[in-house]
Design an enzyme around this catalytic site. Structure first.
Site, PDB file in Angstrom:
ATOM      1  N   GLU A  25       0.953  15.102   5.299  1.00  0.00           N
ATOM      2  CA  GLU A  25       1.341  13.847   5.952  1.00  0.00           C
ATOM      3  C   GLU A  25       2.446  13.140   5.154  1.00  0.00           C
ATOM      4  O   GLU A  25       2.305  11.985   4.777  1.00  0.00           O
ATOM      5  CB  GLU A  25       0.114  12.939   6.077  1.00  0.00           C
ATOM      6  CG  GLU A  25       0.323  11.728   6.958  1.00  0.00           C
ATOM      7  CD  GLU A  25      -0.864  10.788   6.920  1.00  0.00           C
ATOM      8  OE1 GLU A  25      -1.097  10.110   7.916  1.00  0.00           O
ATOM      9  OE2 GLU A  25      -1.555  10.731   5.885  1.00  0.00           O
ATOM     10  N   LYS A  53       0.839  -1.210   0.000  1.00  0.00           N
ATOM     11  CA  LYS A  53       0.000   0.000   0.000  1.00  0.00           C
ATOM     12  C   LYS A  53       0.866   1.249   0.000  1.00  0.00           C
ATOM     13  O   LYS A  53       0.522   2.260  -0.623  1.00  0.00           O
ATOM     14  CB  LYS A  53      -0.921  -0.002   1.224  1.00  0.00           C
ATOM     15  CG  LYS A  53      -1.774   1.264   1.371  1.00  0.00           C
ATOM     16  CD  LYS A  53      -2.763   1.437   0.228  1.00  0.00           C
ATOM     17  CE  LYS A  53      -3.549   2.744   0.324  1.00  0.00           C
ATOM     18  NZ  LYS A  53      -4.334   2.880   1.549  1.00  0.00           N
TER      19      LYS A  53
END
Length: 303
Positions: A265, A183
């Protein structure tokens, strides 16, 4: 829907798009939902999928002491906001508590362990594409055949079963390290490249952007292998194909944060690759370049 045996309230720390979506699945099983903190008090959540909204009443609390009876929690704040919710996490530092960490990256346990201590930590990989439209409201788009992956084990299996009952397609994974790094290949490309270009996910179909994405992913594959993930070049091909076939209009959280002037982030994503590369003595110039660009972006408003 018949409630499950575990019908206690669920604490949601981070009622953004992902937190709301996961909470909605547990709400479908009959679990009361408690939204923790946040700037805007909310008394209900609404998730719209395929244009059809569903709504659930929730409780909003402002004092971590109010979590004394909670034994399940969803931590869905952005990774870089984890220290800001430390008081809420410490309120869950009990052996009987299961904490689902729904954050990006590969450092889930390391990030929350100093705060939740003896609680049962369940890292997760979330594949949903969700867009928060206003406090308590989100649009849910499912991508692929799986919504959430968690490590196998008793805590992960129990939570996975609940989420499945609530309509969230969840699986337990024996090799969660490989799943998380897989991922991450998508996150270190789609998130930065949409944030830097300002375009939605369709930018990944641009030939030059694809070329850059493959170079970024190729470096990460080498680092992931050194970190114990069973990655191959085929993982890069699959990640590119997945990113180029997400639903039309899909966006990324980093793009939305960039447009809103919020902090990005990047440390939990590209930063994690660079840190692991340093541990293993691997050169990752493309990832370092992206990290430098992202770290140079100054937020315009406080988070």
């Amino acid at each position: 829907m018949t409630p499950l045996a575990n019908n206690g309230p669920v604490a949601v720390i981070g009622a953004g798009a992902i937190g709301l979506s996961l909470a909605s699945a547990l709400a479908r099983t009959g679990r009361p939902i408690t939204v923790c903190g946040g700037r805007t008090p909310i008394d209900h959540i609404e998730i719209a999928e395929d244009g059809l909204p569903e709504t659930w009443l929730v409780q909003h609390v402002t004092d971590p002491a109010e979590l004394a009876e909670h034994t399940t929690a969803i931590v869905a704040v952005k990774a870089h906001h984890t220290p800001e919710v430390a008081d809420w996490l410490r309120a869950l530092a009990r052996p009987e508590v299961t904490v689902l960490v729904a954050q990006n990256g590969v450092e889930h346990r390391e990030r929350v362990l100093p705060h939740v201590g003896p609680a049962q930590i369940v890292p997760s990989v979330v594949y949903l594409n969700v867009e928060r439209t206003e406090p308590g409201h989100a649009i849910l788009r499912r991508v692929g055949a799986l919504d959430v992956a968690v490590p196998d084990g008793a805590a992960g299996a129990a939570l996975s079963a609940e989420l499945n009952v609530g309509g969230m397609r969840t699986a337990t994974e024996a090799d969660f390290t490989t799943v998380a790094w897989t991922k991450l290949l998508s996150n270190i490309t789609a998130n930065p490249l949409t944030a830097l270009t300002g375009r939605r996910a369709e930018v990944m179909r641009d030939p030059e952007i694809e070329r850059i994405a493959r170079r970024i992913m190729g470096e990460a594959v080498e680092v992931g292998r050194a970190d114990g993930a069973a990655l191959t070049d085929e993982h890069v091909d699959r990640a590119i194909h997945w990113l180029q076939h997400v639903p039309e209009g899909s966006t990324t959280s980093m793009r939305e944060d960039r447009l809103a002037g919020r902090p990005l982030e990047y440390d939990a994503l590209t930063g994690a690759v660079v840190r692991a590369a340093e541990r293993h003595g691997i050169d990752v110039p493309a990832n370092r370049f992206v990290l430098a660009l992202l770290s140079a972006i100054e937020p315009e408003v406080s988070a």
